[in-house]
Design an enzyme around this catalytic site. Structure first.
Site, PDB file in Angstrom:
ATOM      1  N   ARG A  62      -6.380 -11.908  -4.792  1.00 62.33           N
ATOM      2  CA  ARG A  62      -6.446 -12.382  -3.413  1.00 62.33           C
ATOM      3  C   ARG A  62      -5.155 -13.048  -2.923  1.00 62.33           C
ATOM      4  NH1 ARG A  62     -12.328 -15.008  -2.513  1.00 62.33           N
ATOM      5  NH2 ARG A  62     -12.329 -13.928  -0.540  1.00 62.33           N
ATOM      6  N   PRO A  63      -4.082 -12.295  -2.882  1.00 65.69           N
ATOM      7  CA  PRO A  63      -2.820 -12.872  -2.408  1.00 65.69           C
ATOM      8  C   PRO A  63      -2.839 -13.113  -0.895  1.00 65.69           C
ATOM      9  CG  PRO A  63      -2.562 -10.535  -2.841  1.00 65.69           C
ATOM     10  CD  PRO A  63      -3.971 -10.875  -3.196  1.00 65.69           C
ATOM     11  N   ASP A  80      -0.145 -12.011   1.119  1.00 63.27           N
ATOM     12  CA  ASP A  80       0.944 -11.223   1.706  1.00 63.27           C
ATOM     13  C   ASP A  80       0.613 -10.667   3.095  1.00 63.27           C
ATOM     14  OD1 ASP A  80      -0.940  -9.734   0.330  1.00 63.27           O
ATOM     15  OD2 ASP A  80       0.443  -8.132  -0.231  1.00 63.27           O
ATOM     16  N   LEU A  81      -0.629 -10.257   3.298  1.00 67.51           N
ATOM     17  CA  LEU A  81      -0.983  -9.655   4.590  1.00 67.51           C
ATOM     18  C   LEU A  81      -0.969 -10.705   5.707  1.00 67.51           C
ATOM     19  CD1 LEU A  81      -3.881  -7.414   3.248  1.00 67.51           C
ATOM     20  CD2 LEU A  81      -1.578  -6.666   3.850  1.00 67.51           C
ATOM     21  N   ASP A  85     -19.793  -8.434  -0.249  1.00 65.32           N
ATOM     22  CA  ASP A  85     -20.553  -9.671  -0.454  1.00 65.32           C
ATOM     23  C   ASP A  85     -22.035  -9.418  -0.724  1.00 65.32           C
ATOM     24  OD1 ASP A  85     -18.260 -11.130  -0.183  1.00 65.32           O
ATOM     25  OD2 ASP A  85     -18.690 -11.888   1.825  1.00 65.32           O
ATOM     26  N   ARG A 125     -22.303 -23.351  -1.794  1.00 64.40           N
ATOM     27  CA  ARG A 125     -21.203 -22.981  -0.896  1.00 64.40           C
ATOM     28  C   ARG A 125     -21.694 -22.026   0.185  1.00 64.40           C
ATOM     29  NH1 ARG A 125     -16.565 -20.183  -3.558  1.00 64.40           N
ATOM     30  NH2 ARG A 125     -16.031 -20.184  -1.369  1.00 64.40           N
ATOM     31  N   ILE A 178     -13.172  -3.504  -2.813  1.00 61.17           N
ATOM     32  CA  ILE A 178     -12.483  -4.580  -2.095  1.00 61.17           C
ATOM     33  C   ILE A 178     -11.837  -5.574  -3.066  1.00 61.17           C
ATOM     34  CG2 ILE A 178     -12.710  -6.397  -0.328  1.00 61.17           C
ATOM     35  CD1 ILE A 178     -13.357  -3.634   0.769  1.00 61.17           C
ATOM     36  N   ARG A 232     -10.805 -20.564  -0.462  1.00 64.33           N
ATOM     37  CA  ARG A 232      -9.734 -19.729   0.062  1.00 64.33           C
ATOM     38  C   ARG A 232      -9.668 -19.740   1.592  1.00 64.33           C
ATOM     39  NH1 ARG A 232      -6.351 -15.316  -0.814  1.00 64.33           N
ATOM     40  NH2 ARG A 232      -6.421 -13.830   0.895  1.00 64.33           N
ATOM     41  N   LYS A 245     -21.755 -18.302   7.452  1.00 57.75           N
ATOM     42  CA  LYS A 245     -20.719 -19.121   6.796  1.00 57.75           C
ATOM     43  C   LYS A 245     -19.331 -18.602   7.158  1.00 57.75           C
ATOM     44  CE  LYS A 245     -19.484 -18.256   2.363  1.00 57.75           C
ATOM     45  NZ  LYS A 245     -18.033 -18.085   2.149  1.00 57.75           N
ATOM     46  N   ASN A 246     -19.131 -17.299   6.980  1.00 57.89           N
ATOM     47  CA  ASN A 246     -17.776 -16.769   7.157  1.00 57.89           C
ATOM     48  C   ASN A 246     -17.324 -16.797   8.613  1.00 57.89           C
ATOM     49  OD1 ASN A 246     -17.546 -16.413   4.448  1.00 57.89           O
ATOM     50  ND2 ASN A 246     -17.814 -14.184   4.471  1.00 57.89           N
ATOM     51  N   CYS A 272     -13.253 -18.265  -4.875  1.00 55.00           N
ATOM     52  CA  CYS A 272     -13.985 -17.510  -5.895  1.00 55.00           C
ATOM     53  C   CYS A 272     -13.012 -16.786  -6.820  1.00 55.00           C
ATOM     54  CB  CYS A 272     -14.868 -16.457  -5.237  1.00 55.00           C
ATOM     55  SG  CYS A 272     -16.398 -17.093  -4.589  1.00 55.00           S
TER      56      CYS A 272
HETATM   57  C1  UD1 Z   1     -13.467 -12.474   3.636  1.00 54.97           C
HETATM   58  C2  UD1 Z   1     -14.762 -13.191   3.358  1.00 54.97           C
HETATM   59  C3  UD1 Z   1     -15.297 -12.811   1.983  1.00 54.97           C
HETATM   60  C4  UD1 Z   1     -15.407 -11.296   1.869  1.00 54.97           C
HETATM   61  C5  UD1 Z   1     -14.083 -10.625   2.238  1.00 54.97           C
HETATM   62  C6  UD1 Z   1     -14.185  -9.100   2.262  1.00 54.97           C
HETATM   63  C7  UD1 Z   1     -14.458 -15.222   4.609  1.00 54.97           C
HETATM   64  C8  UD1 Z   1     -14.297 -16.706   4.588  1.00 54.97           C
HETATM   65  N1  UD1 Z   1     -14.538 -14.613   3.438  1.00 54.97           N
HETATM   66  O1  UD1 Z   1     -12.526 -12.930   2.657  1.00 54.97           O
HETATM   67  O2  UD1 Z   1     -16.584 -13.426   1.812  1.00 54.97           O
HETATM   68  O3  UD1 Z   1     -15.747 -10.959   0.531  1.00 54.97           O
HETATM   69  O4  UD1 Z   1     -13.666 -11.065   3.541  1.00 54.97           O
HETATM   70  O5  UD1 Z   1     -15.176  -8.694   3.145  1.00 54.97           O
HETATM   71  O6  UD1 Z   1     -14.580 -14.630   5.659  1.00 54.97           O
HETATM   72  N2  UD1 Z   1      -5.711  -9.195   0.269  1.00 54.97           N
HETATM   73  C9  UD1 Z   1      -4.393  -9.013  -0.039  1.00 54.97           C
HETATM   74  N3  UD1 Z   1      -3.454  -9.732   0.643  1.00 54.97           N
HETATM   75  C10 UD1 Z   1      -3.786 -10.618   1.626  1.00 54.97           C
HETATM   76  C11 UD1 Z   1      -5.149 -10.791   1.953  1.00 54.97           C
HETATM   77  C12 UD1 Z   1      -6.087 -10.061   1.253  1.00 54.97           C
HETATM   78  O7  UD1 Z   1      -4.043  -8.224  -0.923  1.00 54.97           O
HETATM   79  O8  UD1 Z   1      -2.890 -11.228   2.210  1.00 54.97           O
HETATM   80  C13 UD1 Z   1      -6.736  -8.413  -0.474  1.00 54.97           C
HETATM   81  C14 UD1 Z   1      -7.667  -9.327  -1.242  1.00 54.97           C
HETATM   82  O9  UD1 Z   1      -7.121  -9.656  -2.490  1.00 54.97           O
HETATM   83  C15 UD1 Z   1      -8.903  -8.484  -1.353  1.00 54.97           C
HETATM   84  C16 UD1 Z   1      -8.903  -7.672  -0.055  1.00 54.97           C
HETATM   85  O10 UD1 Z   1      -7.569  -7.746   0.444  1.00 54.97           O
HETATM   86  O11 UD1 Z   1      -8.804  -7.611  -2.438  1.00 54.97           O
HETATM   87  C17 UD1 Z   1      -9.873  -8.176   0.995  1.00 54.97           C
HETATM   88  O12 UD1 Z   1      -9.517  -9.463   1.370  1.00 54.97           O
HETATM   89  P1  UD1 Z   1      -9.799 -10.061   2.836  1.00 54.97           P
HETATM   90  O13 UD1 Z   1     -10.394  -9.024   3.708  1.00 54.97           O
HETATM   91  O14 UD1 Z   1      -8.573 -10.758   3.282  1.00 54.97           O
HETATM   92  O15 UD1 Z   1     -10.913 -11.130   2.482  1.00 54.97           O
HETATM   93  P2  UD1 Z   1     -10.972 -12.649   2.848  1.00 54.97           P
HETATM   94  O16 UD1 Z   1     -10.599 -12.860   4.273  1.00 54.97           O
HETATM   95  O17 UD1 Z   1     -10.285 -13.453   1.804  1.00 54.97           O
END
Ligand code: UD1
Length: 421
Positions: free
Chosen positions: A123-124, A126-127, A308, A400, A330, A94, A22-23, A118
């Protein structure tokens, strides 16, 4: 709303085919936006998240056809008609934010609603914003939408992420394929889904090196062309179904399973007393002794233990001999399955990001509620091993991320049915 009724019934045996990830698919689909030639994905999973991404791409003017019962996605972004990813679609998932980088690279502008998805933490974005800004994008937040533009086009840059975000890595890599010059992304995420995305982008003509390591180098090109790409195996679905014989006893072969996708998880299974063997077709899993042993688990970015699979692992450890400590590093709010498992007789204490699980002999069936995607499946796993009936409600989360879950589990002898509601 549909529910799933599970009746615990002892050892399970047989084979379960593992779908495409999926991801990975959710990152690969937006890659179509980078080219005006067709992109075809094979081994796509049949999931509601994929339908959501289909709707999103179609709303931007891309053509997306689902062929061969949904296993093949034929896409073309020859004529894009919009650069706005609307709240109505983005709030459902997301991963919709993965259109940001490609749209910016191809069209020089993108408007993307802030995501939903979810409810497992803040989950901001900013990055993502920092990464794309490093490439010269101007991004501002207005009315719940990110407005991004790159009037003079994106320019390659050296950027180090503060945290190895999966989505931000994917957005930046996709955007950098069409940027002018060289981009070096440091502290990049190393997940297999990112490696898969890079393989696809390379097939489309992108010049990228270092995928699977924490430094990815991208040499921008003028245009990308069409390609056909096979989606990698879903390591989370794989890990989830590996837990079926671990929890219920018996022996299950996971077709298409690969050890390299799931090393840290297999190490913990081994410590808990679960045997995993490679076969011609995938991985075979069985329990060594009567009861599993407690193990401590800390979630980490790949190659660490995946967040996950934390909920599903907790379901296993509820009946382990001894006390296990699970640390969630995470997401800050990812133990919502704990109170539901407790309703089934589990002994779990949660303090902040740490859950302490004291193993009990056996769980007891109960009505429980799914709160997010991975939590839902952990309740089904718990129900498979519990005494009596477990009714899991709100299973739309499950659709999903798990295709044909009832059929796959029935095929190994589980007593499970979907109740329309
Ligand atoms: C992806 C996966 C999700 C998995 C996660 C971590 C997809 C579609 N989803 O989610 O299933 O649980 O990786 O392995 O691939 N964060 C920030 N700022 C940002 C982006 C992220 O603070 O701009 C934080 C998030 O809140 C979270 C952490 O970083 O606490 C990890 O997020 P990230 O690795 O970005 O996960 P996703 O890509 O959303």
């Amino acid at each position: 709303m549909d529910s799933i009724l599970v009746t615990g019934n002892g050892p399970l045996n047989g084979q379960i085919p593992i779908a495409g990830a999926k991801n990975a698919c959710l990152a690969l689909m937006p890659a179509t936006l980078l080219s005006d030639e067709p992109l075809t994905l094979t081994n796509a999973p049949r999931l509601s998240d994929i339908k959501t991404m289909t709707l999103l791409l179609q709303s931007l003017g891309a053509e997306v056809s689902s062929l061969q019962d949904g296993k093949v996605l034929a896409m073309s972004s020859h004529d894009l008609t919009s650069h706005t990813a609307d709240y109505d679609i983005v709030r459902k998932m997301r991963a919709s934010n993965l259109v940001l980088g490609p749209m910016l690279a191809r069209l020089g502008q993108a408007v993307v609603s802030l995501p939903g998805g979810c409810a497992i933490g803040a989950r901001p974005m900013d990055l993502h914003i920092e990464a794309l800004a490093a490439l010269g994008a101007e991004i501002e937040l207005r009315d719940g939408y990110l407005h991004a533009k790159a009037p003079g086009g994106l320019k390659g840059a050296v950027h180090e992420m503060r945290f190895a975000s999966v989505g931000a890595t994917e957005n930046m890599v996709m955007a950098a394929t069409l940027a002018k010059g060289t981009t070096v992304l440091k502290n990049a995420a190393r997940e297999p889904e990112i490696v898969d995305l890079v393989h696809c982008l390379r097939a489309m003509g992108a010049q990228i090196a270092g995928e699977g390591t924490s430094t990815i180098e991208i040499q921008g090109v003028d245009r990308l062309h069409g390609a056909t790409h096979q989606v990698v195996t879903d390591r989370i679905e794989l890990g989830t179904y590996m837990l079926v014989p671990a929890i219920c006893g018996g022996e299950v072969e996971l077709l298409g399973g690969r050890l390299d996708l799931i090393g840290a998880f297999v190490e913990k299974l081994d410590a808990a007393g679960i045997d995993v063997a490679e076969t011609d077709k995938g991985l075979k899993v069985s329990r060594r002794n009567g009861r599993v042993s407690a193990v401590d688990v800390t979630t980490e970015p790949f190659p660490g233990f995946p967040t996950d699979l934390q909920a599903q692992m907790m379901a296993l450890l509820c009946t382990a001999e001894g006390t296990s400590v699970l640390e969630e590093k995470i997401f800050e709010n990812r133990f919502m399955h704990a109170p539901e498992l407790t309703r089934m007789g589990a002994r779990i204490e949660v303090h902040g990001g740490t859950a302490t699980v004291r193993g009990v002999e056996r769980l007891k069936g109960a009505p429980v509620m799914a709160t997010d995607l991975r939590a839902s499946v952990s309740l089904i796993l718990a129900g498979l091993a519990a005494e009596g009936e477990t009714l899991v409600s709100r299973v739309y989360h499950l659709d999903r991320g798990y295709e044909h879950v009832v059929q796959k589990l029935e095929a190994v002898g589980a007593k499970i049915e979907r109740i329309k509601g």
